[in-house]
Design a protein around this motif. Structure first.
Motif, PDB file in Angstrom:
ATOM      1  N   MET A   1       0.853  -1.189   0.000  1.00 39.98           N
ATOM      2  CA  MET A   1       0.000   0.000   0.000  1.00 39.98           C
ATOM      3  C   MET A   1       0.883   1.232   0.000  1.00 39.98           C
ATOM      4  O   MET A   1       1.894   1.287   0.682  1.00 39.98           O
ATOM      5  N   SER A   2       0.511   2.250  -0.754  1.00 33.93           N
ATOM      6  CA  SER A   2       1.334   3.439  -0.857  1.00 33.93           C
ATOM      7  C   SER A   2       1.286   4.264   0.421  1.00 33.93           C
ATOM      8  O   SER A   2       0.361   4.160   1.215  1.00 33.93           O
ATOM      9  N   GLU A   3       2.291   5.138   0.575  1.00 35.67           N
ATOM     10  CA  GLU A   3       2.307   6.026   1.731  1.00 35.67           C
ATOM     11  C   GLU A   3       1.090   6.921   1.708  1.00 35.67           C
ATOM     12  O   GLU A   3       0.483   7.217   2.712  1.00 35.67           O
ATOM     13  N   TYR A   4       0.755   7.416   0.550  1.00 35.44           N
ATOM     14  CA  TYR A   4      -0.567   7.979   0.323  1.00 35.44           C
ATOM     15  C   TYR A   4      -0.895   7.818  -1.143  1.00 35.44           C
ATOM     16  O   TYR A   4      -0.027   7.823  -1.988  1.00 35.44           O
ATOM     17  N   ALA A   5      -2.165   7.650  -1.462  1.00 34.25           N
ATOM     18  CA  ALA A   5      -2.581   7.422  -2.846  1.00 34.25           C
ATOM     19  C   ALA A   5      -3.006   8.742  -3.447  1.00 34.25           C
ATOM     20  O   ALA A   5      -4.011   9.309  -3.040  1.00 34.25           O
ATOM     21  N   GLY A  11      -5.925  19.719 -13.690  1.00 30.61           N
ATOM     22  CA  GLY A  11      -4.755  19.639 -14.560  1.00 30.61           C
ATOM     23  C   GLY A  11      -3.685  18.725 -14.015  1.00 30.61           C
ATOM     24  O   GLY A  11      -2.507  19.033 -14.057  1.00 30.61           O
ATOM     25  N   GLN A  12      -4.087  17.569 -13.466  1.00 26.73           N
ATOM     26  CA  GLN A  12      -3.161  16.565 -12.963  1.00 26.73           C
ATOM     27  C   GLN A  12      -2.477  16.963 -11.669  1.00 26.73           C
ATOM     28  O   GLN A  12      -1.488  16.371 -11.291  1.00 26.73           O
ATOM     29  N   LEU A  13      -2.994  17.991 -10.950  1.00 31.54           N
ATOM     30  CA  LEU A  13      -2.438  18.334  -9.642  1.00 31.54           C
ATOM     31  C   LEU A  13      -2.999  17.364  -8.621  1.00 31.54           C
ATOM     32  O   LEU A  13      -4.212  17.177  -8.515  1.00 31.54           O
ATOM     33  N   ARG A  14      -2.119  16.702  -7.870  1.00 30.08           N
ATOM     34  CA  ARG A  14      -2.584  15.737  -6.880  1.00 30.08           C
ATOM     35  C   ARG A  14      -3.257  16.449  -5.710  1.00 30.08           C
ATOM     36  O   ARG A  14      -2.764  17.449  -5.215  1.00 30.08           O
ATOM     37  N   LEU A  15      -4.390  15.922  -5.274  1.00 31.18           N
ATOM     38  CA  LEU A  15      -5.076  16.434  -4.095  1.00 31.18           C
ATOM     39  C   LEU A  15      -4.773  15.520  -2.927  1.00 31.18           C
ATOM     40  O   LEU A  15      -5.056  14.319  -2.978  1.00 31.18           O
ATOM     41  N   VAL A  16      -4.186  16.052  -1.877  1.00 37.57           N
ATOM     42  CA  VAL A  16      -3.851  15.282  -0.686  1.00 37.57           C
ATOM     43  C   VAL A  16      -4.753  15.759   0.449  1.00 37.57           C
ATOM     44  O   VAL A  16      -4.731  16.928   0.829  1.00 37.57           O
ATOM     45  N   GLU A  17      -5.570  14.839   0.974  1.00 35.04           N
ATOM     46  CA  GLU A  17      -6.501  15.163   2.048  1.00 35.04           C
ATOM     47  C   GLU A  17      -5.848  14.875   3.399  1.00 35.04           C
ATOM     48  O   GLU A  17      -5.354  13.763   3.644  1.00 35.04           O
ATOM     49  N   VAL A  28      -3.713  11.065   6.800  1.00 29.52           N
ATOM     50  CA  VAL A  28      -3.369  11.545   5.466  1.00 29.52           C
ATOM     51  C   VAL A  28      -3.900  10.545   4.460  1.00 29.52           C
ATOM     52  O   VAL A  28      -3.500   9.371   4.469  1.00 29.52           O
ATOM     53  N   GLN A  29      -4.836  10.983   3.619  1.00 33.05           N
ATOM     54  CA  GLN A  29      -5.483  10.115   2.640  1.00 33.05           C
ATOM     55  C   GLN A  29      -6.076   8.867   3.299  1.00 33.05           C
ATOM     56  O   GLN A  29      -5.948   7.758   2.800  1.00 33.05           O
ATOM     57  N   GLY A  30      -6.704   9.074   4.463  1.00 32.81           N
ATOM     58  CA  GLY A  30      -7.388   7.975   5.126  1.00 32.81           C
ATOM     59  C   GLY A  30      -6.504   7.049   5.916  1.00 32.81           C
ATOM     60  O   GLY A  30      -6.965   6.005   6.384  1.00 32.81           O
ATOM     61  N   ARG A  31      -5.222   7.413   6.110  1.00 31.26           N
ATOM     62  CA  ARG A  31      -4.313   6.567   6.885  1.00 31.26           C
ATOM     63  C   ARG A  31      -3.699   7.369   8.012  1.00 31.26           C
ATOM     64  O   ARG A  31      -3.292   8.518   7.815  1.00 31.26           O
ATOM     65  N   PRO A  32      -3.581   6.809   9.206  1.00 32.62           N
ATOM     66  CA  PRO A  32      -2.967   7.550  10.317  1.00 32.62           C
ATOM     67  C   PRO A  32      -1.456   7.652  10.137  1.00 32.62           C
ATOM     68  O   PRO A  32      -0.816   6.751   9.589  1.00 32.62           O
ATOM     69  N   ALA A  60       1.665  19.348  -5.159  1.00 33.96           N
ATOM     70  CA  ALA A  60       0.369  18.792  -4.788  1.00 33.96           C
ATOM     71  C   ALA A  60      -0.479  19.869  -4.130  1.00 33.96           C
ATOM     72  O   ALA A  60       0.041  20.801  -3.522  1.00 33.96           O
ATOM     73  N   ARG A  61      -1.778  19.751  -4.286  1.00 34.10           N
ATOM     74  CA  ARG A  61      -2.717  20.613  -3.567  1.00 34.10           C
ATOM     75  C   ARG A  61      -3.074  19.901  -2.266  1.00 34.10           C
ATOM     76  O   ARG A  61      -3.481  18.734  -2.281  1.00 34.10           O
ATOM     77  N   VAL A  62      -2.882  20.575  -1.145  1.00 35.68           N
ATOM     78  CA  VAL A  62      -3.078  19.970   0.174  1.00 35.68           C
ATOM     79  C   VAL A  62      -4.287  20.619   0.842  1.00 35.68           C
ATOM     80  O   VAL A  62      -4.390  21.850   0.905  1.00 35.68           O
ATOM     81  N   ARG A  63      -5.192  19.791   1.297  1.00 40.07           N
ATOM     82  CA  ARG A  63      -6.391  20.269   2.005  1.00 40.07           C
ATOM     83  C   ARG A  63      -6.367  19.737   3.431  1.00 40.07           C
ATOM     84  O   ARG A  63      -6.413  18.516   3.639  1.00 40.07           O
ATOM     85  N   ILE A  64      -6.263  20.634   4.402  1.00 39.08           N
ATOM     86  CA  ILE A  64      -6.237  20.250   5.818  1.00 39.08           C
ATOM     87  C   ILE A  64      -7.571  20.613   6.451  1.00 39.08           C
ATOM     88  O   ILE A  64      -8.005  21.772   6.400  1.00 39.08           O
ATOM     89  N   THR A  65      -8.234  19.610   7.020  1.00 32.33           N
ATOM     90  CA  THR A  65      -9.474  19.834   7.762  1.00 32.33           C
ATOM     91  C   THR A  65      -9.176  19.693   9.244  1.00 32.33           C
ATOM     92  O   THR A  65      -8.694  18.646   9.693  1.00 32.33           O
ATOM     93  N   ARG A  66      -9.441  20.746  10.003  1.00 30.68           N
ATOM     94  CA  ARG A  66      -9.127  20.777  11.434  1.00 30.68           C
ATOM     95  C   ARG A  66     -10.288  20.209  12.245  1.00 30.68           C
ATOM     96  O   ARG A  66     -11.405  20.048  11.735  1.00 30.68           O
ATOM     97  N   PRO A  67     -10.053  19.913  13.536  1.00 29.89           N
ATOM     98  CA  PRO A  67     -11.111  19.298  14.354  1.00 29.89           C
ATOM     99  C   PRO A  67     -12.397  20.108  14.416  1.00 29.89           C
ATOM    100  O   PRO A  67     -13.482  19.549  14.553  1.00 29.89           O
ATOM    101  N   ASP A  68     -12.285  21.456  14.316  1.00 33.01           N
ATOM    102  CA  ASP A  68     -13.490  22.286  14.392  1.00 33.01           C
ATOM    103  C   ASP A  68     -14.219  22.404  13.058  1.00 33.01           C
ATOM    104  O   ASP A  68     -15.210  23.131  12.942  1.00 33.01           O
ATOM    105  N   GLY A  69     -13.718  21.689  12.043  1.00 34.94           N
ATOM    106  CA  GLY A  69     -14.356  21.720  10.744  1.00 34.94           C
ATOM    107  C   GLY A  69     -13.800  22.769   9.791  1.00 34.94           C
ATOM    108  O   GLY A  69     -14.126  22.758   8.599  1.00 34.94           O
TER     109      GLY A  69
END
Length: 483
Positions: A1-5, A11-17, A28-32, A60-69
């Motif tokens: 399994m990749s470190e993150y998928a 335009g092919q910019l990776r989105l990292v959640e 990160v991408q559903g993995r702790p 990569a485009r990085v989207r950080i969601t904090r505990p307060d939403g």
């Protein structure tokens, strides 16, 4: 399994959640991921993504969601710096998904071929492998960029099919992006044991110097600064001459958290707290420079550091003198700054609102006066989150937009991903795997190098250096001579 998928969008910019949970865990991408002692969860997430982005060599485009939403989004560039962007709408559940879960409607992973060039090939072979998979779920097989003899679809035009010499090099790992840099007479490579840098004579490949560094220290990268090869290893920089002279190796200390950049004419080291150091190439010493609070470094030219804020204003900072503020001249009345994109080589590149709806004006400004020296309008969608490539020569590239600095014009090459310059030529990939070359002497002509064609990582009048990965994952540099 990749470190993150990686997920692909815009335009092919990776989105990292990234999700920060109230219990202090980070996903990160559903993995702790682990949160080191003394590091905040958000810092741990950013450093985790930064290491992977630098290793892949793709932003990569990085989207950080904090505990307060609340959310924050930014683009992480290949050198690890960040550019804040407006949050995009989300269409996924608030809680992190299990490792195997796939969001409904999410696109299937694509085969990237060699779009990432050397970085992806190295990762396939590394122990820290990013698993880029085909639609059928099978991992792709590594393909050689060049071999002892170039294949019919992989020959570098103008160069011999047979290698003059070859040498093993390290497979990139963690955030070591470049295993080799080339000068006029020699090239520096990270040895396969990752514990030394070898300087090779371009004529016959023999080792001119072999400089060890701590094998147990973090190996952050290899860069070229003038005629110096610079390795960032743990708390030190290792600097080795590339001009064939017997110059002594220097190993200055750098602060923890330091980052290295070579986007200008000088080597720039930045560290937390608006600290910066510039390499004095005459003495090979690092000179401390303080940056204005709240600015982001762009690059260094000579002993001057360029740093900017997002409104477009930048500062020229030198050691021992007050920083000089520069305000850019708009390319036309009413133009608004959209993004400060790059700086170095006495220029600052800014993206402005275009003259027409849907356009962006790409302007290069004189770094001292702020005057416009080049302005080109292009569809904004074509350069969304595009990569900037320029070595100070007569052509530059912002993703698929190739800029001719002599004529002040631009040529859009759809699908182009620029990778590097060598001997006055821009090299890159178009689409999934086509290698292309654009010469500064004829920037309107796009020359194809074939499917998965080799891209040189250094070119002189009588040598071209290309890299191959064999089936076992070992990497080799091959030197070609003109045909």
């Amino acid at each position: 399994m990749s470190e993150y998928a990686p997920r692909v969008e815009s335009g092919q910019l990776r989105l990292v959640e990234v999700r920060l949970r109230a219990d202090g865990t980070v996903w990160v991408q559903g993995r702790p991921i682990a949160v080191p002692a003394g590091t905040t969860p958000e810092q741990a997430a950013i450093e985790h993504v930064r290491a992977s982005v630098q290793m892949l060599g793709h932003r990569a485009r990085v989207r950080i969601t904090r505990p307060d939403g609340s959310r924050v989004e930014f683009v992480m560039t290949e050198d690890g710096s960040t550019v804040r962007v407006a949050p995009a709408p989300v269409d996924h559940p608030a809680e992190p998904m299990p490792e195997q879960a796939v969001p409904a409607g999410a696109p299937k992973p694509r085969r990237w071929g060699l779009v990432a060039g050397l970085a992806v090939l190295g990762l396939i072979a590394a122990t820290l492998t990013i698993a880029l998979r085909d639609d059928d779920g099978a991992p792709p097989s590594p393909r050689a960029v060049a071999g002892a003899r170039q294949g019919p679809d992989g020959r570098l035009p103008g160069w011999s099919p047979d290698a003059v010499w070859q040498a093993p090099i390290a497979v990139p790992r963690k955030d070591l992006r470049n295993p080799l840099v080339s000068g006029r007479t020699s090239a520096a490579v990270i040895a396969p044991d990752e514990a030394r840098v070898n300087v090779l004579d371009l004529r016959d490949g023999h080792v001119l110097a072999s400089v060890p560094f701590a094998a147990d220290a973090a190996l952050h990268g290899l860069w070229k600064a003038g005629e110096l090869a610079v390795v960032h290893s743990g708390p030190r920089l290792v600097m080795v001459s590339l001009d064939g002279s017997p110059s002594p190796t220097t190993t200055p200390y750098v602060p923890l958290g330091s980052r290295v950049s070579t986007t200008g004419t000088s080597l720039l080291v930045t560290y937390p707290g608006n600290g910066a150091m510039v390499l004095d190439q005459d003495t090979a010493q690092l000179v401390n420079v303080r940056l204005p609070v709240g600015t982001t470094q762009l690059g260094a030219d000579g002993d001057t550091v360029l740093s900017a804020i997002d409104t477009g204003t930048w500062w020229r900072s030198r050691a021992g003198t007050p920083a000089v503020e520069v305000t850019p001249v708009p390319p036309r009345p009413g133009a608004a700054v959209r993004q400060v994109r790059a700086g170095g080589h006495d220029r600052v590149t800014i993206l402005w609102s275009g003259a027409r709806e849907g356009d962006t004006t790409v302007a290069m400004h004189d770094a001292t006066t702020g005057a416009v020296v080049l302005a080109v309008d292009t569809p904004a969608r074509e350069i969304a989150d595009a990569d900037w490539r320029w070595d100070g020569g007569p052509i530059a590239a912002l993703g698929p937009l190739v800029l001719d600095l002599k004529r002040g014009t631009g040529n859009l090459v759809p699908g182009l991903y620029p990778t590097n310059f060598a001997n006055g030529t821009l090299y890159g990939r178009r689409g999934e795997s086509e290698g292309i070359a654009i010469a500064a002497s004829d920037p309107g002509r796009v020359r194809t190098l074939g499917r998965d064609g080799p891209l040189p990582y250094g070119v002189t009048s009588d040598r071209a250096l290309v890299i191959s990965v064999n089936a076992a994952g070992a990497m080799t540099v091959f030197a070609l001579e003109p045909s």
